[in-house]
Design an enzyme around this catalytic site. Structure first.
Site, short mmCIF file in Angstrom:
data_model
loop_
_atom_site.label_atom_id
_atom_site.label_comp_id
_atom_site.label_asym_id
_atom_site.label_seq_id
_atom_site.Cartn_x
_atom_site.Cartn_y
_atom_site.Cartn_z
N HIS A 1 22.86 -10.43 33.19
CA HIS A 1 21.33 -9.85 34.31
C HIS A 1 22.13 -9.08 35.05
CE1 HIS A 1 20.55 -11.72 38.32
NE2 HIS A 1 19.49 -12.06 37.65
N GLU B 1 21.41 -14.18 45.17
CA GLU B 1 20.19 -14.34 43.89
C GLU B 1 20.54 -15.96 44.04
OE1 GLU B 1 18.00 -13.83 40.36
OE2 GLU B 1 18.55 -11.77 41.21
N GLU C 1 20.75 -6.00 34.01
CA GLU C 1 19.36 -5.83 33.94
C GLU C 1 18.94 -5.22 35.97
OE1 GLU C 1 15.99 -9.04 35.81
OE2 GLU C 1 17.04 -9.93 34.41
N HIS C 2 20.09 -6.05 36.59
CA HIS C 2 19.53 -5.42 38.18
C HIS C 2 19.53 -4.07 38.54
CE1 HIS C 2 19.22 -8.63 40.70
NE2 HIS C 2 19.17 -9.19 39.70
#
Length: 447
Positions: free
Chosen positions: A41, A121, A44-45
Protein backbone atom coordinates in the site's frame (compact mmCIF):
# COMPACT_ATOMS: atom_id res chain seq x y z
CA UNK A 1 -0.40 -10.76 -24.64
CA UNK A 2 2.65 -8.61 -25.41
CA UNK A 3 6.02 -10.18 -26.15
CA UNK A 4 7.27 -9.17 -22.67
CA UNK A 5 4.49 -11.16 -21.00
CA UNK A 6 2.07 -8.35 -20.16
CA UNK A 7 -1.56 -9.41 -20.51
CA UNK A 8 -3.92 -7.00 -22.30
CA UNK A 9 -7.73 -7.02 -22.23
CA UNK A 10 -9.99 -4.70 -24.23
CA UNK A 11 -13.70 -4.30 -23.41
CA UNK A 12 -15.51 -2.24 -26.04
CA UNK A 13 -18.44 -0.10 -24.87
CA UNK A 14 -19.23 2.75 -27.25
CA UNK A 15 -22.13 4.38 -25.43
CA UNK A 16 -20.06 7.43 -24.49
CA UNK A 17 -16.62 8.61 -25.72
CA UNK A 18 -14.90 7.71 -22.44
CA UNK A 19 -12.45 4.99 -21.41
CA UNK A 20 -11.25 3.39 -18.19
CA UNK A 21 -7.55 2.54 -18.34
CA UNK A 22 -6.29 0.17 -15.63
CA UNK A 23 -2.96 -1.49 -14.86
CA UNK A 24 -3.13 -4.35 -12.37
CA UNK A 25 -0.05 -5.82 -10.66
CA UNK A 26 -0.22 -9.39 -9.38
CA UNK A 27 1.02 -8.46 -5.93
CA UNK A 28 -0.66 -7.28 -2.77
CA UNK A 29 -0.35 -7.11 0.97
CA UNK A 30 -0.32 -10.90 1.35
CA UNK A 31 2.88 -11.07 -0.70
CA UNK A 32 4.87 -8.82 1.64
CA UNK A 33 7.95 -9.93 3.51
CA UNK A 34 7.33 -10.62 7.19
CA UNK A 35 7.99 -7.46 9.17
CA UNK A 36 7.34 -5.19 6.16
CA UNK A 37 3.57 -5.02 6.57
CA UNK A 38 2.00 -2.20 4.57
CA UNK A 39 4.75 -1.91 1.94
CA UNK A 40 2.39 -2.79 -0.95
CA UNK A 41 0.00 0.00 0.00
CA UNK A 42 2.88 2.37 0.76
CA UNK A 43 4.32 1.81 -2.72
CA UNK A 44 0.89 2.51 -4.20
CA UNK A 45 1.17 6.01 -2.68
CA UNK A 46 4.73 6.42 -3.91
CA UNK A 47 3.82 5.54 -7.50
CA UNK A 48 2.39 9.06 -7.75
CA UNK A 49 5.82 10.58 -7.07
CA UNK A 50 8.56 11.39 -9.58
CA UNK A 51 9.73 9.50 -12.65
CA UNK A 52 12.34 10.39 -15.24
CA UNK A 53 9.66 12.36 -17.07
CA UNK A 54 7.30 13.61 -14.34
CA UNK A 55 7.68 15.60 -11.13
CA UNK A 56 6.05 14.43 -7.88
CA UNK A 57 2.26 14.73 -8.18
CA UNK A 58 2.42 15.74 -11.85
CA UNK A 59 0.79 12.48 -13.02
CA UNK A 60 -2.53 13.31 -11.35
CA UNK A 61 -2.33 16.99 -12.28
CA UNK A 62 -1.99 16.11 -15.97
CA UNK A 63 -4.94 13.71 -15.79
CA UNK A 64 -7.05 16.39 -14.11
CA UNK A 65 -6.05 19.07 -16.66
CA UNK A 66 -7.28 16.73 -19.37
CA UNK A 67 -10.67 16.36 -17.71
CA UNK A 68 -10.00 12.95 -16.19
CA UNK A 69 -9.83 11.28 -12.81
CA UNK A 70 -7.23 8.86 -11.49
CA UNK A 71 -6.61 6.80 -8.39
CA UNK A 72 -5.32 3.44 -7.17
CA UNK A 73 -6.15 0.71 -4.67
CA UNK A 74 -4.43 -2.18 -2.92
CA UNK A 75 -5.84 -5.48 -1.75
CA UNK A 76 -4.24 -8.56 -0.22
CA UNK A 77 -3.86 -10.04 -3.71
CA UNK A 78 -3.31 -7.18 -6.17
CA UNK A 79 -2.58 -3.49 -6.64
CA UNK A 80 -4.31 -1.51 -9.40
CA UNK A 81 -4.00 1.96 -10.91
CA UNK A 82 -6.70 3.56 -13.07
CA UNK A 83 -7.64 6.64 -15.04
CA UNK A 84 -11.07 7.62 -16.35
CA UNK A 85 -10.56 9.95 -19.32
CA UNK A 86 -11.99 10.93 -22.68
CA UNK A 87 -11.30 8.29 -25.31
CA UNK A 88 -8.94 10.56 -27.22
CA UNK A 89 -6.68 10.79 -24.14
CA UNK A 90 -5.89 7.07 -24.11
CA UNK A 91 -2.38 7.49 -25.48
CA UNK A 92 -1.57 10.15 -22.88
CA UNK A 93 -2.45 8.02 -19.85
CA UNK A 94 -0.91 4.88 -21.32
CA UNK A 95 2.39 6.70 -21.89
CA UNK A 96 2.44 7.99 -18.29
CA UNK A 97 1.45 4.62 -16.80
CA UNK A 98 4.21 2.86 -18.73
CA UNK A 99 6.66 5.54 -17.59
CA UNK A 100 6.04 4.87 -13.91
CA UNK A 101 6.11 1.12 -14.42
CA UNK A 102 9.72 1.42 -15.59
CA UNK A 103 11.10 4.70 -14.29
CA UNK A 104 9.90 5.47 -10.76
CA UNK A 105 12.47 7.60 -8.91
CA UNK A 106 12.23 7.72 -5.12
CA UNK A 107 14.10 9.95 -2.70
CA UNK A 108 13.95 10.32 1.06
CA UNK A 109 12.47 13.78 0.51
CA UNK A 110 9.40 12.24 -1.12
CA UNK A 111 9.26 8.87 0.69
CA UNK A 112 9.47 9.87 4.35
CA UNK A 113 6.71 12.52 4.33
CA UNK A 114 4.46 10.06 2.49
CA UNK A 115 5.07 7.50 5.20
CA UNK A 116 3.61 10.00 7.66
CA UNK A 117 0.62 10.40 5.34
CA UNK A 118 0.00 6.65 5.45
CA UNK A 119 0.26 6.59 9.24
CA UNK A 120 -2.30 9.39 9.43
CA UNK A 121 -4.53 7.51 7.00
CA UNK A 122 -4.39 4.50 9.31
CA UNK A 123 -5.27 6.66 12.34
CA UNK A 124 -8.25 8.22 10.60
CA UNK A 125 -9.66 5.18 8.82
CA UNK A 126 -8.96 2.42 11.35
CA UNK A 127 -7.84 3.55 14.75
CA UNK A 128 -10.51 6.28 15.02
CA UNK A 129 -13.29 4.14 13.52
CA UNK A 130 -14.55 1.43 15.89
CA UNK A 131 -16.23 -0.58 13.13
CA UNK A 132 -13.06 -0.69 11.04
CA UNK A 133 -10.98 -1.45 14.11
CA UNK A 134 -13.21 -4.44 14.88
CA UNK A 135 -12.95 -5.62 11.26
CA UNK A 136 -9.17 -5.58 11.57
CA UNK A 137 -9.23 -7.53 14.82
CA UNK A 138 -11.71 -10.09 13.51
CA UNK A 139 -9.63 -10.59 10.35
CA UNK A 140 -6.55 -11.19 12.48
CA UNK A 141 -8.49 -13.82 14.43
CA UNK A 142 -9.74 -15.46 11.24
CA UNK A 143 -6.23 -15.76 9.78
CA UNK A 144 -3.78 -16.35 12.61
CA UNK A 145 -0.97 -17.73 10.41
CA UNK A 146 -1.90 -16.75 6.84
CA UNK A 147 -0.96 -13.19 5.73
CA UNK A 148 -4.64 -12.32 5.19
CA UNK A 149 -4.58 -11.67 8.95
CA UNK A 150 -2.28 -8.66 8.47
CA UNK A 151 -4.16 -5.47 7.54
CA UNK A 152 -3.64 -4.23 4.01
CA UNK A 153 -2.53 -0.83 5.27
CA UNK A 154 -0.16 -2.55 7.70
CA UNK A 155 0.37 -2.34 11.45
CA UNK A 156 1.43 1.12 12.63
CA UNK A 157 4.68 -0.06 14.23
CA UNK A 158 5.82 -1.64 10.96
CA UNK A 159 4.68 1.24 8.73
CA UNK A 160 6.79 3.63 10.81
CA UNK A 161 9.93 1.64 9.96
CA UNK A 162 9.46 1.40 6.18
CA UNK A 163 12.21 3.02 4.14
CA UNK A 164 13.02 4.13 0.62
CA UNK A 165 15.09 0.98 0.18
CA UNK A 166 12.11 -1.16 1.20
CA UNK A 167 9.91 0.57 -1.37
CA UNK A 168 12.51 0.27 -4.13
CA UNK A 169 13.07 -3.39 -3.42
CA UNK A 170 9.34 -4.14 -3.55
CA UNK A 171 8.99 -2.10 -6.75
CA UNK A 172 11.86 -3.80 -8.56
CA UNK A 173 10.75 -7.24 -7.36
CA UNK A 174 7.10 -7.14 -8.40
CA UNK A 175 6.42 -4.23 -10.77
CA UNK A 176 7.33 -5.87 -14.06
CA UNK A 177 5.29 -6.08 -17.29
CA UNK A 178 5.19 -9.88 -17.06
CA UNK A 179 3.50 -9.47 -13.67
CA UNK A 180 0.93 -6.93 -14.88
CA UNK A 181 -2.43 -6.82 -16.64
CA UNK A 182 -3.60 -3.91 -18.79
CA UNK A 183 -7.38 -3.50 -19.04
CA UNK A 184 -8.93 -0.83 -21.26
CA UNK A 185 -12.71 -0.52 -21.28
CA UNK A 186 -14.95 1.93 -23.11
CA UNK A 187 -15.08 3.63 -26.50
CA UNK A 188 -12.06 1.81 -27.90
CA UNK A 189 -11.22 -1.23 -30.01
CA UNK A 190 -8.52 -3.88 -29.97
CA UNK A 191 -7.11 -2.36 -33.14
CA UNK A 192 -6.64 0.97 -31.34
CA UNK A 193 -5.20 -0.47 -28.13
CA UNK A 194 -2.72 -2.99 -29.55
CA UNK A 195 -0.31 -0.57 -31.27
CA UNK A 196 -0.34 1.80 -28.29
CA UNK A 197 0.32 -1.01 -25.81
CA UNK A 198 3.16 -2.31 -27.97
CA UNK A 199 4.59 1.21 -28.32
CA UNK A 200 4.60 2.15 -24.62
CA UNK A 201 4.54 -1.07 -22.57
CA UNK A 202 6.19 -3.34 -25.14
CA UNK A 203 9.75 -1.95 -24.75
CA UNK A 204 9.78 -2.54 -20.97
CA UNK A 205 11.94 -5.62 -20.36
CA UNK A 206 10.48 -8.50 -18.37
CA UNK A 207 12.14 -9.56 -15.12
CA UNK A 208 12.11 -12.71 -13.00
CA UNK A 209 9.18 -12.45 -10.55
CA UNK A 210 8.96 -14.61 -7.41
CA UNK A 211 6.31 -17.29 -7.21
CA UNK A 212 3.40 -16.37 -4.95
CA UNK A 213 4.04 -19.00 -2.32
CA UNK A 214 1.98 -18.44 0.82
CA UNK A 215 1.60 -20.39 4.03
CA UNK A 216 -1.64 -22.24 4.68
CA UNK A 217 -3.88 -21.39 7.60
CA UNK A 218 -3.75 -24.30 10.06
CA UNK A 219 -7.04 -25.74 11.31
CA UNK A 220 -8.38 -24.21 14.52
CA UNK A 221 -11.14 -26.20 16.17
CA UNK A 222 -12.02 -23.61 18.80
CA UNK A 223 -14.66 -20.94 18.24
CA UNK A 224 -13.21 -17.45 18.72
CA UNK A 225 -14.82 -14.22 19.94
CA UNK A 226 -13.56 -10.66 19.51
CA UNK A 227 -15.25 -7.97 21.60
CA UNK A 228 -14.55 -4.29 21.08
CA UNK A 229 -16.03 -1.77 23.50
CA UNK A 230 -15.56 1.85 22.51
CA UNK A 231 -17.02 5.13 23.73
CA UNK A 232 -17.54 6.22 20.11
CA UNK A 233 -19.96 3.37 19.32
CA UNK A 234 -23.52 4.59 18.75
CA UNK A 235 -24.84 1.53 16.92
CA UNK A 236 -23.75 -1.90 18.20
CA UNK A 237 -23.25 -4.67 15.67
CA UNK A 238 -22.59 -8.38 15.47
CA UNK A 239 -20.79 -10.40 12.83
CA UNK A 240 -20.20 -14.14 12.51
CA UNK A 241 -17.56 -15.29 10.04
CA UNK A 242 -16.70 -18.70 8.60
CA UNK A 243 -13.74 -19.87 6.56
CA UNK A 244 -14.86 -20.54 3.00
CA UNK A 245 -13.33 -21.69 -0.28
CA UNK A 246 -12.63 -19.35 -3.18
CA UNK A 247 -12.48 -20.00 -6.90
CA UNK A 248 -8.83 -20.97 -6.39
CA UNK A 249 -8.43 -22.67 -2.99
CA UNK A 250 -10.28 -25.01 -0.68
CA UNK A 251 -13.33 -26.97 -1.83
CA UNK A 252 -13.71 -24.86 -4.95
CA UNK A 253 -16.79 -26.82 -6.02
CA UNK A 254 -18.71 -24.74 -3.45
CA UNK A 255 -17.72 -21.30 -4.79
CA UNK A 256 -20.66 -20.76 -7.13
CA UNK A 257 -23.26 -22.36 -4.82
CA UNK A 258 -22.03 -20.16 -1.95
CA UNK A 259 -22.81 -17.05 -4.01
CA UNK A 260 -26.37 -18.31 -4.44
CA UNK A 261 -26.54 -19.22 -0.74
CA UNK A 262 -25.42 -15.73 0.31
CA UNK A 263 -28.15 -14.19 -1.83
CA UNK A 264 -30.79 -16.43 -0.23
CA UNK A 265 -29.68 -15.97 3.36
CA UNK A 266 -28.63 -12.33 3.40
CA UNK A 267 -29.02 -10.69 0.00
CA UNK A 268 -31.33 -7.79 0.73
CA UNK A 269 -34.82 -7.11 2.06
CA UNK A 270 -36.27 -10.40 0.82
CA UNK A 271 -33.54 -12.58 2.33
CA UNK A 272 -34.08 -14.99 5.20
CA UNK A 273 -32.12 -13.00 7.75
CA UNK A 274 -33.80 -9.69 6.93
CA UNK A 275 -37.31 -11.15 6.95
CA UNK A 276 -36.78 -12.99 10.22
CA UNK A 277 -34.64 -10.63 12.30
CA UNK A 278 -35.79 -7.25 10.96
CA UNK A 279 -39.39 -7.70 9.78
CA UNK A 280 -40.84 -10.56 11.83
CA UNK A 281 -38.98 -10.55 15.15
CA UNK A 282 -38.11 -6.81 15.09
CA UNK A 283 -34.75 -7.52 16.70
CA UNK A 284 -32.56 -5.75 14.16
CA UNK A 285 -32.35 -2.66 12.00
CA UNK A 286 -30.32 -4.48 9.35
CA UNK A 287 -29.11 -7.98 8.57
CA UNK A 288 -27.27 -9.63 5.71
CA UNK A 289 -24.41 -11.78 4.50
CA UNK A 290 -21.27 -11.29 2.47
CA UNK A 291 -19.16 -13.65 0.38
CA UNK A 292 -16.67 -13.13 -2.44
CA UNK A 293 -14.82 -16.06 -4.03
CA UNK A 294 -12.27 -13.83 -5.82
CA UNK A 295 -9.38 -14.29 -3.37
CA UNK A 296 -6.10 -15.82 -4.52
CA UNK A 297 -6.27 -18.06 -1.44
CA UNK A 298 -9.29 -19.00 0.68
CA UNK A 299 -12.17 -16.65 1.45
CA UNK A 300 -14.68 -15.82 4.19
CA UNK A 301 -18.46 -16.19 4.43
CA UNK A 302 -19.92 -13.69 6.89
CA UNK A 303 -23.29 -12.84 8.45
CA UNK A 304 -23.90 -9.33 9.82
CA UNK A 305 -26.62 -7.80 11.98
CA UNK A 306 -27.27 -4.58 13.94
CA UNK A 307 -29.79 -4.53 16.82
CA UNK A 308 -32.84 -2.38 17.35
CA UNK A 309 -32.62 -0.04 20.32
CA UNK A 310 -32.80 -1.91 23.62
CA UNK A 311 -32.37 -5.38 22.13
CA UNK A 312 -30.08 -7.62 24.16
CA UNK A 313 -27.06 -8.70 22.11
CA UNK A 314 -27.17 -12.25 23.47
CA UNK A 315 -30.76 -12.56 22.26
CA UNK A 316 -29.84 -11.15 18.86
CA UNK A 317 -26.89 -13.52 18.51
CA UNK A 318 -29.05 -16.50 19.45
CA UNK A 319 -31.61 -15.50 16.79
CA UNK A 320 -28.91 -15.13 14.15
CA UNK A 321 -27.35 -18.49 14.97
CA UNK A 322 -30.79 -20.10 14.92
CA UNK A 323 -31.37 -18.90 11.35
CA UNK A 324 -27.96 -20.09 10.17
CA UNK A 325 -28.39 -23.48 11.83
CA UNK A 326 -31.83 -23.78 10.23
CA UNK A 327 -30.24 -23.42 6.80
CA UNK A 328 -27.77 -26.20 7.61
CA UNK A 329 -30.45 -28.43 9.10
CA UNK A 330 -33.35 -27.93 6.70
CA UNK A 331 -31.68 -26.60 3.57
CA UNK A 332 -33.03 -24.16 1.01
CA UNK A 333 -35.85 -24.61 -1.49
CA UNK A 334 -35.87 -24.85 -5.27
CA UNK A 335 -37.86 -21.62 -5.45
CA UNK A 336 -35.29 -19.76 -3.33
CA UNK A 337 -32.46 -20.99 -5.53
CA UNK A 338 -34.23 -20.00 -8.74
CA UNK A 339 -35.04 -16.52 -7.42
CA UNK A 340 -31.52 -15.96 -6.13
CA UNK A 341 -29.94 -16.98 -9.43
CA UNK A 342 -32.22 -14.59 -11.33
CA UNK A 343 -31.22 -11.70 -9.07
CA UNK A 344 -27.52 -12.49 -9.40
CA UNK A 345 -27.75 -12.71 -13.17
CA UNK A 346 -29.58 -9.38 -13.35
CA UNK A 347 -26.95 -7.72 -11.18
CA UNK A 348 -24.27 -9.02 -13.53
CA UNK A 349 -26.09 -7.53 -16.52
CA UNK A 350 -26.30 -4.13 -14.81
CA UNK A 351 -22.60 -4.29 -13.92
CA UNK A 352 -21.66 -4.98 -17.51
CA UNK A 353 -23.41 -1.77 -18.58
CA UNK A 354 -20.79 0.34 -16.82
CA UNK A 355 -17.20 0.97 -17.85
CA UNK A 356 -15.69 0.14 -14.48
CA UNK A 357 -17.67 -3.07 -13.84
CA UNK A 358 -16.18 -5.22 -16.63
CA UNK A 359 -12.71 -3.70 -16.13
CA UNK A 360 -12.84 -4.69 -12.46
CA UNK A 361 -14.11 -8.20 -13.20
CA UNK A 362 -11.38 -8.99 -15.72
CA UNK A 363 -8.67 -7.30 -13.66
CA UNK A 364 -9.48 -9.15 -10.45
CA UNK A 365 -9.75 -12.48 -12.23
CA UNK A 366 -6.45 -12.21 -14.10
CA UNK A 367 -4.61 -10.84 -11.07
CA UNK A 368 -5.68 -13.81 -8.94
CA UNK A 369 -4.93 -16.64 -11.35
CA UNK A 370 -8.16 -17.00 -13.30
CA UNK A 371 -8.89 -16.41 -16.98
CA UNK A 372 -10.98 -14.28 -19.32
CA UNK A 373 -13.01 -17.41 -20.04
CA UNK A 374 -13.82 -17.78 -16.33
CA UNK A 375 -15.28 -14.27 -16.27
CA UNK A 376 -17.32 -14.77 -19.43
CA UNK A 377 -18.65 -18.13 -18.20
CA UNK A 378 -19.87 -16.77 -14.84
CA UNK A 379 -23.56 -16.38 -15.82
CA UNK A 380 -23.77 -19.92 -17.16
CA UNK A 381 -22.02 -21.37 -14.10
CA UNK A 382 -24.37 -19.55 -11.73
CA UNK A 383 -27.36 -20.66 -13.80
CA UNK A 384 -26.29 -24.31 -13.48
CA UNK A 385 -26.17 -24.29 -9.64
CA UNK A 386 -28.63 -26.78 -8.11
CA UNK A 387 -30.48 -26.97 -4.80
CA UNK A 388 -28.36 -29.94 -3.80
CA UNK A 389 -25.16 -28.00 -4.43
CA UNK A 390 -26.34 -25.02 -2.37
CA UNK A 391 -27.31 -27.25 0.54
CA UNK A 392 -23.97 -29.08 0.37
CA UNK A 393 -22.14 -25.74 0.44
CA UNK A 394 -24.22 -24.60 3.43
CA UNK A 395 -23.34 -27.74 5.37
CA UNK A 396 -19.66 -27.41 4.50
CA UNK A 397 -19.34 -23.75 5.53
CA UNK A 398 -22.13 -22.81 7.94
CA UNK A 399 -21.84 -26.22 9.56
CA UNK A 400 -18.33 -25.44 10.82
CA UNK A 401 -17.94 -25.35 14.60
CA UNK A 402 -15.10 -22.81 14.69
CA UNK A 403 -16.51 -19.47 13.45
CA UNK A 404 -15.18 -16.12 14.60
CA UNK A 405 -17.76 -13.85 16.22
CA UNK A 406 -17.17 -10.12 16.45
CA UNK A 407 -19.12 -7.81 18.76
CA UNK A 408 -19.02 -4.02 18.57
CA UNK A 409 -20.40 -2.52 21.79
CA UNK A 410 -20.53 0.89 23.45
CA UNK A 411 -18.20 1.33 26.39
CA UNK A 412 -19.74 1.15 29.86
CA UNK A 413 -20.70 4.55 31.23
CA UNK A 414 -18.01 5.65 33.63
CA UNK A 415 -19.40 6.08 37.15
CA UNK A 416 -17.99 8.36 39.82
CA UNK A 417 -16.56 6.39 42.70
CA UNK A 418 -18.61 6.48 45.89
CA UNK A 419 -17.04 8.39 48.79
CA UNK A 420 -17.28 6.32 51.98
CA UNK A 421 -17.47 7.97 55.37
CA UNK A 422 -14.09 8.41 57.01
CA UNK A 423 -13.72 5.39 59.26
CA UNK A 424 -10.66 3.58 60.58
CA UNK A 425 -11.63 0.37 58.77
CA UNK A 426 -12.65 1.93 55.45
CA UNK A 427 -11.77 -0.09 52.33
CA UNK A 428 -8.85 1.06 50.18
CA UNK A 429 -9.83 3.16 47.14
CA UNK A 430 -10.93 1.12 44.13
CA UNK A 431 -11.80 -2.07 46.01
CA UNK A 432 -15.32 -1.39 47.23
CA UNK A 433 -18.73 -1.65 45.57
CA UNK A 434 -18.55 1.93 44.40
CA UNK A 435 -15.27 1.59 42.51
CA UNK A 436 -15.20 2.96 38.97
CA UNK A 437 -15.31 0.39 36.15
CA UNK A 438 -12.39 -0.26 33.83
CA UNK A 439 -11.28 2.13 31.11
CA UNK A 440 -13.80 3.06 28.45
CA UNK A 441 -11.94 1.66 25.44
CA UNK A 442 -11.46 -2.07 25.99
CA UNK A 443 -10.30 -3.06 22.53
CA UNK A 444 -9.23 -6.42 21.17
CA UNK A 445 -10.59 -8.66 23.92
CA UNK A 446 -10.40 -12.23 22.56
CA UNK A 447 -12.22 -14.99 24.31
Amino acid sequence: MLDNGMQVVVVTNQRVPVITHMVWYKVGAADEETGKGGIAHFLEHLMFKATDELKPGEFSRIVARNGGRDNAFTSWDYTAYFQNVAADRLELVMRMEADRMANLRLTDETVLPERDVVLEERRQRTENEPGDKLSELVQASMFVHHPYGTPIIGWANEIAKLTRDDANQFYHTWYAPNNAVLVVAGDVTVEQVRPLAEKYFGPIAPRPVPARIRVEEPPFEAERRVILRDAEVRQPSLRRLYHAPSYNRGETVHAYPLQVLSEIVGGGATSRLYRSLVVEQRLATSAGTGYSPDAFDTSVFGAYVSPNAGVDMDKLEAALVEQLEKVVRDGVTAEEVATAKTRLEREAIFARDSLRGPAMSFGVALATGRTVEDVEAWPERIASVTVEQVNAAARAVLGQTNPVTGLLLPAPVRQAAAQPDAQPDAQPPGTGAGAAPSRSNDSGVIR
